[in-house]
Motif scaffolding. Structure first.
Motif, PDB file in Angstrom:
ATOM      1  N   LEU A  41      16.631   3.694  -4.559  1.00 23.76           N
ATOM      2  CA  LEU A  41      15.216   3.682  -4.156  1.00 23.76           C
ATOM      3  C   LEU A  41      14.652   2.273  -4.188  1.00 23.76           C
ATOM      4  O   LEU A  41      14.968   1.479  -5.081  1.00 23.76           O
ATOM      5  N   ASP A  42      13.796   1.978  -3.207  1.00 22.44           N
ATOM      6  CA  ASP A  42      13.040   0.726  -3.229  1.00 22.44           C
ATOM      7  C   ASP A  42      11.699   0.953  -2.533  1.00 22.44           C
ATOM      8  O   ASP A  42      11.599   1.769  -1.613  1.00 22.44           O
ATOM      9  N   CYS A  43      10.677   0.240  -3.002  1.00 20.72           N
ATOM     10  CA  CYS A  43       9.345   0.330  -2.401  1.00 20.72           C
ATOM     11  C   CYS A  43       8.798  -1.070  -2.139  1.00 20.72           C
ATOM     12  O   CYS A  43       9.080  -2.002  -2.899  1.00 20.72           O
ATOM     13  N   GLU A  44       8.016  -1.196  -1.076  1.00 21.68           N
ATOM     14  CA  GLU A  44       7.195  -2.383  -0.865  1.00 21.68           C
ATOM     15  C   GLU A  44       5.744  -1.976  -1.079  1.00 21.68           C
ATOM     16  O   GLU A  44       5.363  -0.821  -0.819  1.00 21.68           O
ATOM     17  N   THR A  45       4.933  -2.920  -1.561  1.00 23.06           N
ATOM     18  CA  THR A  45       3.595  -2.563  -2.020  1.00 23.06           C
ATOM     19  C   THR A  45       2.543  -3.572  -1.556  1.00 23.06           C
ATOM     20  O   THR A  45       2.869  -4.637  -1.032  1.00 23.06           O
ATOM     21  N   THR A  46       1.280  -3.220  -1.779  1.00 24.51           N
ATOM     22  CA  THR A  46       0.183  -4.122  -1.416  1.00 24.51           C
ATOM     23  C   THR A  46       0.107  -5.327  -2.341  1.00 24.51           C
ATOM     24  O   THR A  46      -0.598  -6.293  -2.052  1.00 24.51           O
ATOM     25  N   GLY A  47       0.773  -5.273  -3.472  1.00 23.08           N
ATOM     26  CA  GLY A  47       0.770  -6.354  -4.455  1.00 23.08           C
ATOM     27  C   GLY A  47       1.628  -5.948  -5.635  1.00 23.08           C
ATOM     28  O   GLY A  47       2.353  -4.940  -5.565  1.00 23.08           O
ATOM     29  N   ILE A  56       3.342   0.812   0.320  1.00 26.86           N
ATOM     30  CA  ILE A  56       3.163   0.806   1.772  1.00 26.86           C
ATOM     31  C   ILE A  56       4.474   1.092   2.516  1.00 26.86           C
ATOM     32  O   ILE A  56       4.452   1.355   3.718  1.00 26.86           O
ATOM     33  N   SER A  57       5.602   1.027   1.816  1.00 27.93           N
ATOM     34  CA  SER A  57       6.888   1.293   2.455  1.00 27.93           C
ATOM     35  C   SER A  57       7.859   1.834   1.416  1.00 27.93           C
ATOM     36  O   SER A  57       7.889   1.355   0.279  1.00 27.93           O
ATOM     37  N   ILE A  58       8.639   2.828   1.820  1.00 23.94           N
ATOM     38  CA  ILE A  58       9.629   3.448   0.939  1.00 23.94           C
ATOM     39  C   ILE A  58      10.972   3.454   1.650  1.00 23.94           C
ATOM     40  O   ILE A  58      11.067   3.826   2.826  1.00 23.94           O
ATOM     41  N   GLY A  59      12.005   3.046   0.941  1.00 24.11           N
ATOM     42  CA  GLY A  59      13.365   3.154   1.447  1.00 24.11           C
ATOM     43  C   GLY A  59      14.224   3.838   0.405  1.00 24.11           C
ATOM     44  O   GLY A  59      14.129   3.518  -0.792  1.00 24.11           O
ATOM     45  N   PRO A  80      -2.080   2.610   3.101  1.00 22.86           N
ATOM     46  CA  PRO A  80      -2.798   2.389   1.841  1.00 22.86           C
ATOM     47  C   PRO A  80      -4.311   2.470   2.035  1.00 22.86           C
ATOM     48  O   PRO A  80      -4.809   2.380   3.165  1.00 22.86           O
ATOM     49  N   SER A  81      -5.010   2.609   0.930  1.00 23.30           N
ATOM     50  CA  SER A  81      -6.472   2.620   0.996  1.00 23.30           C
ATOM     51  C   SER A  81      -7.065   1.298   0.534  1.00 23.30           C
ATOM     52  O   SER A  81      -8.282   1.156   0.430  1.00 23.30           O
ATOM     53  N   ARG A  82      -6.205   0.332   0.254  1.00 21.99           N
ATOM     54  CA  ARG A  82      -6.670  -1.001  -0.134  1.00 21.99           C
ATOM     55  C   ARG A  82      -5.947  -2.056   0.697  1.00 21.99           C
ATOM     56  O   ARG A  82      -4.906  -1.776   1.298  1.00 21.99           O
ATOM     57  N   ALA A  83      -6.508  -3.231   0.713  1.00 18.12           N
ATOM     58  CA  ALA A  83      -5.944  -4.321   1.520  1.00 18.12           C
ATOM     59  C   ALA A  83      -4.605  -4.792   0.941  1.00 18.12           C
ATOM     60  O   ALA A  83      -4.366  -4.710  -0.269  1.00 18.12           O
ATOM     61  N   ILE A  84      -3.745  -5.269   1.834  1.00 18.40           N
ATOM     62  CA  ILE A  84      -2.474  -5.868   1.417  1.00 18.40           C
ATOM     63  C   ILE A  84      -2.726  -7.337   1.111  1.00 18.40           C
ATOM     64  O   ILE A  84      -3.282  -8.069   1.929  1.00 18.40           O
ATOM     65  N   SER A  85      -2.316  -7.785  -0.061  1.00 22.11           N
ATOM     66  CA  SER A  85      -2.577  -9.166  -0.449  1.00 22.11           C
ATOM     67  C   SER A  85      -1.766 -10.127   0.428  1.00 22.11           C
ATOM     68  O   SER A  85      -0.649  -9.806   0.853  1.00 22.11           O
ATOM     69  N   PRO A  86      -2.310 -11.312   0.722  1.00 21.38           N
ATOM     70  CA  PRO A  86      -1.559 -12.307   1.507  1.00 21.38           C
ATOM     71  C   PRO A  86      -0.213 -12.660   0.885  1.00 21.38           C
ATOM     72  O   PRO A  86       0.769 -12.869   1.609  1.00 21.38           O
ATOM     73  N   ASP A  87      -0.164 -12.723  -0.446  1.00 19.92           N
ATOM     74  CA  ASP A  87       1.109 -13.029  -1.112  1.00 19.92           C
ATOM     75  C   ASP A  87       2.147 -11.953  -0.821  1.00 19.92           C
ATOM     76  O   ASP A  87       3.329 -12.256  -0.610  1.00 19.92           O
ATOM     77  N   ALA A  88       1.710 -10.691  -0.817  1.00 16.96           N
ATOM     78  CA  ALA A  88       2.638  -9.592  -0.541  1.00 16.96           C
ATOM     79  C   ALA A  88       3.125  -9.641   0.902  1.00 16.96           C
ATOM     80  O   ALA A  88       4.306  -9.413   1.180  1.00 16.96           O
ATOM     81  N   VAL A  89       2.228  -9.954   1.839  1.00 17.14           N
ATOM     82  CA  VAL A  89       2.618 -10.053   3.251  1.00 17.14           C
ATOM     83  C   VAL A  89       3.685 -11.131   3.418  1.00 17.14           C
ATOM     84  O   VAL A  89       4.650 -10.958   4.179  1.00 17.14           O
ATOM     85  N   GLU A 127      12.127  -0.242 -12.570  1.00 12.98           N
ATOM     86  CA  GLU A 127      10.967   0.106 -13.405  1.00 12.98           C
ATOM     87  C   GLU A 127       9.658  -0.047 -12.629  1.00 12.98           C
ATOM     88  O   GLU A 127       8.752   0.784 -12.740  1.00 12.98           O
ATOM     89  N   PHE A 128       9.565  -1.110 -11.825  1.00 11.65           N
ATOM     90  CA  PHE A 128       8.356  -1.333 -11.044  1.00 11.65           C
ATOM     91  C   PHE A 128       8.190  -0.243  -9.981  1.00 11.65           C
ATOM     92  O   PHE A 128       7.111   0.330  -9.822  1.00 11.65           O
ATOM     93  N   ASP A 129       9.263   0.040  -9.228  1.00 18.30           N
ATOM     94  CA  ASP A 129       9.182   1.051  -8.169  1.00 18.30           C
ATOM     95  C   ASP A 129       8.810   2.414  -8.736  1.00 18.30           C
ATOM     96  O   ASP A 129       7.973   3.128  -8.174  1.00 18.30           O
ATOM     97  N   VAL A 130       9.427   2.785  -9.853  1.00 22.50           N
ATOM     98  CA  VAL A 130       9.134   4.082 -10.459  1.00 22.50           C
ATOM     99  C   VAL A 130       7.698   4.135 -10.962  1.00 22.50           C
ATOM    100  O   VAL A 130       7.011   5.158 -10.813  1.00 22.50           O
ATOM    101  N   ALA A 131       7.216   3.040 -11.532  1.00 23.66           N
ATOM    102  CA  ALA A 131       5.822   3.012 -11.995  1.00 23.66           C
ATOM    103  C   ALA A 131       4.856   3.220 -10.829  1.00 23.66           C
ATOM    104  O   ALA A 131       3.849   3.937 -10.957  1.00 23.66           O
ATOM    105  N   MET A 132       5.158   2.608  -9.688  1.00 21.91           N
ATOM    106  CA  MET A 132       4.308   2.780  -8.512  1.00 21.91           C
ATOM    107  C   MET A 132       4.358   4.216  -7.994  1.00 21.91           C
ATOM    108  O   MET A 132       3.337   4.807  -7.637  1.00 21.91           O
ATOM    109  N   VAL A 133       5.563   4.786  -7.940  1.00 22.26           N
ATOM    110  CA  VAL A 133       5.698   6.173  -7.484  1.00 22.26           C
ATOM    111  C   VAL A 133       5.016   7.122  -8.466  1.00 22.26           C
ATOM    112  O   VAL A 133       4.300   8.053  -8.061  1.00 22.26           O
TER     113      VAL A 133
END
Length: 215
Positions: A41-47, A56-59, A80-89, A127-133
């Motif tokens: 599992l992997d996720c991309e996020t707004t920050g 914002i993305s799940i693989g 998402p319901s919040r903006a994606i941070s420039p650093d994340a983009v 740990e990060f991906d699971v916390a987000m999920v």
């Protein structure tokens, strides 16, 4: 059959969690997992703030024994319901317009939970991906993912530690994902793409399972 104290405690915990499960349709996640199967599992996020940011993305891809089942993969964009941070983009390249037509977060989580089933989870920085999920599914289930979690970097650390003489066991070990892939002789895909990262974690997991059995 008499249960051991540890098994008895696990069964009691399982009963308590199922009793408090918010949506009984997902009881299957507490079933015995299929033998020798996992989900990377992997996720991309707004920050990177697990308390504030959103997925914002799940693989995800299934693993069976020594095989990565490329035909059994999950790739989702999530709105998402919040903006994606420039650093994340700058990291993953996903802009707000790229995910504007993505799935509603609840719908995405339901698809993810059905895809995982009761299989243990594999990942890098899992740990990060699971916390987000977990934060995303808590409103649905009243709890987080129950599956066993396997961290690829921890497997790699154990493998490298076994290669060192005892007097060097305090030596620093490079746990960067690119280093792990290079050291294991595995092909690298474009990083910070959720499905690519899940597939690379799956490759590393399969290779490390073999190496740890041999060492």
């Amino acid at each position: 059959m008499k249960l051991s104290p540890l098994h008895w405690w696990d069964e009691l915990k399982r009963f308590w969690l199922l009793y408090h499960l918010g949506d009984s349709r997902f009881r299957f996640m507490w079933d015995e997992p299929p033998p020798d199967e996992w989900v990377a599992l992997d996720c991309e996020t707004t920050g990177l703030n697990v308390h504030r940011d959103q997925i914002i993305s799940i693989g995800a891809v299934r693993i069976a024994g020594d095989r990565i089942l490329a035909s059994q993969r999950l790739e989702l964009l999530v709105r998402p319901s919040r903006a994606i941070s420039p650093d994340a983009v700058r990291v993953h390249g996903l802009r707000e317009r790229d995910v504007a037509q993505g799935l509603d977060p609840d719908a995405a989580m339901m698809r993810l939970m059905r895809f995982i089933g009761s299989r243990p989870l594999v990942g890098y920085y899992l740990e990060f991906d699971v916390a987000m999920v977990d934060r995303a599914i808590f409103p649905l289930l009243g709890m987080g993912l129950p599956q066993r979690k396997i961290e690829v970097s921890a497997m790699y650390y154990e493998y490298k530690l076994r290669q060192l003489p005892p007097y060097r066991h305090g030596a620093s070990i490079d746990l960067r994902f690119s280093t792990i892939m290079e050291e294991l002789g595995l092909p690298e895909r474009h990083a910070h793409d959720a499905l690519n990262d899940a597939v690379m974690a799956a490759l590393a997991f399969v290779k490390l399972r073999h190496l740890l059995k041999q060492s």
